[in-house]
Write an enzyme that holds these catalytic residues in place. Structure first.
Site, PDB file in Angstrom:
ATOM      1  N   ASP A 126       0.910  -1.467  -0.063  1.00 33.98           N
ATOM      2  CA  ASP A 126       0.164   0.076   0.044  1.00 33.98           C
ATOM      3  C   ASP A 126       1.017   1.203   0.020  1.00 33.98           C
ATOM      4  OD1 ASP A 126      -1.137  -0.698   3.479  1.00 33.98           O
ATOM      5  OD2 ASP A 126       1.099   0.498   2.687  1.00 33.98           O
ATOM      6  N   HIS A 141       6.327  -8.005  -1.040  1.00 35.43           N
ATOM      7  CA  HIS A 141       5.448  -8.390  -2.154  1.00 35.43           C
ATOM      8  C   HIS A 141       4.958  -7.248  -3.119  1.00 35.43           C
ATOM      9  CE1 HIS A 141       3.815 -11.052   1.463  1.00 35.43           C
ATOM     10  NE2 HIS A 141       4.695 -11.688   0.733  1.00 35.43           N
ATOM     11  N   CYS A 149       6.639  -4.605 -16.878  1.00 35.22           N
ATOM     12  CA  CYS A 149       6.265  -5.093 -18.206  1.00 35.22           C
ATOM     13  C   CYS A 149       6.610  -6.999 -18.118  1.00 35.22           C
ATOM     14  CB  CYS A 149       7.135  -4.446 -19.244  1.00 35.22           C
ATOM     15  SG  CYS A 149       7.015  -5.034 -20.996  1.00 35.22           S
ATOM     16  N   CYS A 170       3.409  -1.204 -22.173  1.00 31.33           N
ATOM     17  CA  CYS A 170       4.628  -0.604 -21.667  1.00 31.33           C
ATOM     18  C   CYS A 170       5.122   0.416 -22.721  1.00 31.33           C
ATOM     19  CB  CYS A 170       5.666  -1.819 -21.778  1.00 31.33           C
ATOM     20  SG  CYS A 170       7.475  -1.503 -21.682  1.00 31.33           S
ATOM     21  N   GLU A 238      -4.518 -10.048  17.769  1.00 32.61           N
ATOM     22  CA  GLU A 238      -4.946 -11.644  18.109  1.00 32.61           C
ATOM     23  C   GLU A 238      -3.837 -12.336  17.999  1.00 32.61           C
ATOM     24  OE1 GLU A 238      -8.909 -11.289  15.001  1.00 32.61           O
ATOM     25  OE2 GLU A 238      -7.371 -12.659  14.631  1.00 32.61           O
TER      26      GLU A 238
HETATM   27  N1  APR Z   1      -3.009  -3.424  14.623  1.00 34.79           N
HETATM   28  C1  APR Z   1      -2.075  -4.624  14.316  1.00 34.79           C
HETATM   29  N2  APR Z   1      -2.631  -5.954  13.881  1.00 34.79           N
HETATM   30  C2  APR Z   1      -3.755  -5.959  13.388  1.00 34.79           C
HETATM   31  C3  APR Z   1      -4.608  -4.880  13.539  1.00 34.79           C
HETATM   32  C4  APR Z   1      -4.211  -3.354  14.154  1.00 34.79           C
HETATM   33  N3  APR Z   1      -4.713  -2.440  14.215  1.00 34.79           N
HETATM   34  N4  APR Z   1      -5.914  -4.938  12.723  1.00 34.79           N
HETATM   35  C5  APR Z   1      -5.629  -6.161  12.498  1.00 34.79           C
HETATM   36  N5  APR Z   1      -4.728  -6.717  12.730  1.00 34.79           N
HETATM   37  C6  APR Z   1      -3.934  -8.272  12.653  1.00 34.79           C
HETATM   38  C7  APR Z   1      -5.054  -9.314  12.393  1.00 34.79           C
HETATM   39  O1  APR Z   1      -5.279  -9.642  13.423  1.00 34.79           O
HETATM   40  C8  APR Z   1      -4.244 -10.165  11.716  1.00 34.79           C
HETATM   41  O2  APR Z   1      -3.293 -11.160  12.353  1.00 34.79           O
HETATM   42  O3  APR Z   1      -3.207  -8.150  11.249  1.00 34.79           O
HETATM   43  C9  APR Z   1      -3.312  -9.245  10.684  1.00 34.79           C
HETATM   44  C10 APR Z   1      -3.646  -8.954   9.366  1.00 34.79           C
HETATM   45  O4  APR Z   1      -3.423 -10.345   8.735  1.00 34.79           O
HETATM   46  P1  APR Z   1      -3.584 -10.587   6.945  1.00 34.79           P
HETATM   47  O5  APR Z   1      -4.686  -9.911   6.895  1.00 34.79           O
HETATM   48  O6  APR Z   1      -3.240 -12.016   6.856  1.00 34.79           O
HETATM   49  O7  APR Z   1      -2.257  -9.901   6.553  1.00 34.79           O
HETATM   50  P2  APR Z   1      -0.891 -10.386   6.356  1.00 34.79           P
HETATM   51  O8  APR Z   1      -0.391 -11.082   7.441  1.00 34.79           O
HETATM   52  O9  APR Z   1      -0.215  -9.384   5.974  1.00 34.79           O
HETATM   53  O10 APR Z   1      -0.873 -11.204   5.032  1.00 34.79           O
HETATM   54  C11 APR Z   1       0.246 -11.722   4.334  1.00 34.79           C
HETATM   55  O11 APR Z   1      -0.932 -12.187   2.423  1.00 34.79           O
HETATM   56  O12 APR Z   1      -3.038 -11.868   1.458  1.00 34.79           O
HETATM   57  C12 APR Z   1      -1.554 -12.083   1.232  1.00 34.79           C
HETATM   58  O13 APR Z   1       0.185 -10.709   0.099  1.00 34.79           O
HETATM   59  C13 APR Z   1      -0.882 -10.447   1.023  1.00 34.79           C
HETATM   60  O14 APR Z   1       0.952  -9.544   2.168  1.00 34.79           O
HETATM   61  C14 APR Z   1      -0.258 -10.221   2.133  1.00 34.79           C
HETATM   62  C15 APR Z   1       0.081 -11.861   2.889  1.00 34.79           C
END
Ligand code: APR
Length: 277
Positions: A126, A141, A149, A170, A238
């Site tokens: 992001d 990522h 390209c 491209c 979590e």
């Molecule tokens: N602060 C800290 N942690 C948080 C918050 C917050 N405010 N809100 C949610 N979380 C935690 C959730 O509990 C969860 O464990 O962030 C985590 C998000 O997990 P995912 O959505 O699985 O994201 P991520 O771990 O970055 O995923 C890894 O998977 O989908 C692919 O390429 C994508 O980079 C991504 C990769």
């Protein structure tokens, strides 16, 4: 230790200090104060308080037009429906355009000037770390703000692109451009993981912030740091599969917890003197 609900009571730096004193262990304060080599690994959770939907967590997974994100964000989908992949990433980018970094991004950006040797490794595409001022971010990522390209590998800022028939061309070779994002089933950018693993193997303090730690090889980074003797701290509302290997688990939101670590060490209520004694 759980922070939930306490943050709302913060009215002044005094009360911020009081919560920091209570919430951040003496051990972590001491190590944070003394550390020279620090690594931070972030995931989607660090951007949640900016309004970026996470992929997992809270029991949900993101879905697009009835397709789980793992399907639309996959090498398979790229091969047989590139316009659909661009549509998904254009939608995600549209969401991001209005969003701003949150206090977690700001705190982490500040740390790069605080520690002698600082590494920020993110799974996020992001760009909010960079928007908060972070430099030399190791993007495992890729980035939603770039295109690449298929044919010549040239990279482009997405903002410069025309999406005539849904697939931008491209400028270099008129080949087809694809999002410069690592999709499921694809290799990480050359050297990105290796660089992150080397930094993890040399850090003394490692923060694991806002990741569900289920996607590899990113989820190996805390293990590499731990094996090298680093003090590993997780920040997440979590528990995750890496919680068990962490020295400390700070349960709560990154935007509330990370600023607590930025409190002035000399205001750590005299405990630091114990440490240096
Ligand atoms: N602060 C800290 N942690 C948080 C918050 C917050 N405010 N809100 C949610 N979380 C935690 C959730 O509990 C969860 O464990 O962030 C985590 C998000 O997990 P995912 O959505 O699985 O994201 P991520 O771990 O970055 O995923 C890894 O998977 O989908 C692919 O390429 C994508 O980079 C991504 C990769």
């Amino acid at each position: 230790m759980r922070l939930a609900g306490r943050f709302a009571n913060i009215r002044s730096s005094e009360s911020m200090q009081a919560i920091a004193n209570e919430f951040i262990s003496e051990e972590l304060r001491g190590r944070f104060h003394e550390a020279k080599n620090v690594l931070v690994l972030t995931g989607a959770g660090v951007s949640a308080e900016s309004g970026v939907p996470t992929f997992r967590g809270g029991g949900n997974t993101a879905v697009w037009k009835g397709m789980p994100f793992e399907v639309i964000s996959s090498a398979g989908m790229l091969a047989h429906d590139l316009p659909a992949v661009w549509e998904w990433f254009n939608y995600r980018r549209g969401l991001l355009e209005q969003l701003k970094p949150n206090p977690a991004h700001v705190a982490i950006a500040r740390w790069q000037d605080r520690f002698e040797n600082f590494a920020l490794v993110t799974q996020n595409i992001d760009g909010l770390h960079q928007a908060a001022g972070a430099r030399n971010v190791i993007e495992l990522h890729g980035s939603i703000w770039r295109a690449r390209c298929f044919d010549c590998g040239a990279r482009r800022e997405v903002r410069e692109l025309q999406f005539g028939d849904g697939v931008p061309e491209c400028f270099h070779c008129e080949g087809r451009l694809r999002p410069d994002v690592v999709l499921f089933g694809e290799m990480l950018p050359t050297g990105a993981y290796e660089n992150a693993a080397i930094r993890a193997g040399n850090c003394e303090l490692c923060f694991v912030v806002g990741t569900s730690a289920v996607v590899y090889p990113a989820a190996l980074i805390p293990e590499v740091a731990r094996a090298a003797g680093a003090y590993v701290v997780e920040v997440n509302p979590e528990r995750t599969p890496v919680s068990g290997l962490c020295d400390e688990v700070l349960t709560g939101k990154a935007g509330e917890i990370l600023p607590l670590l930025c409190q002035k060490p000399d205001r750590w209520g005299g405990q630091r003197s114990l440490r240096s004694a």
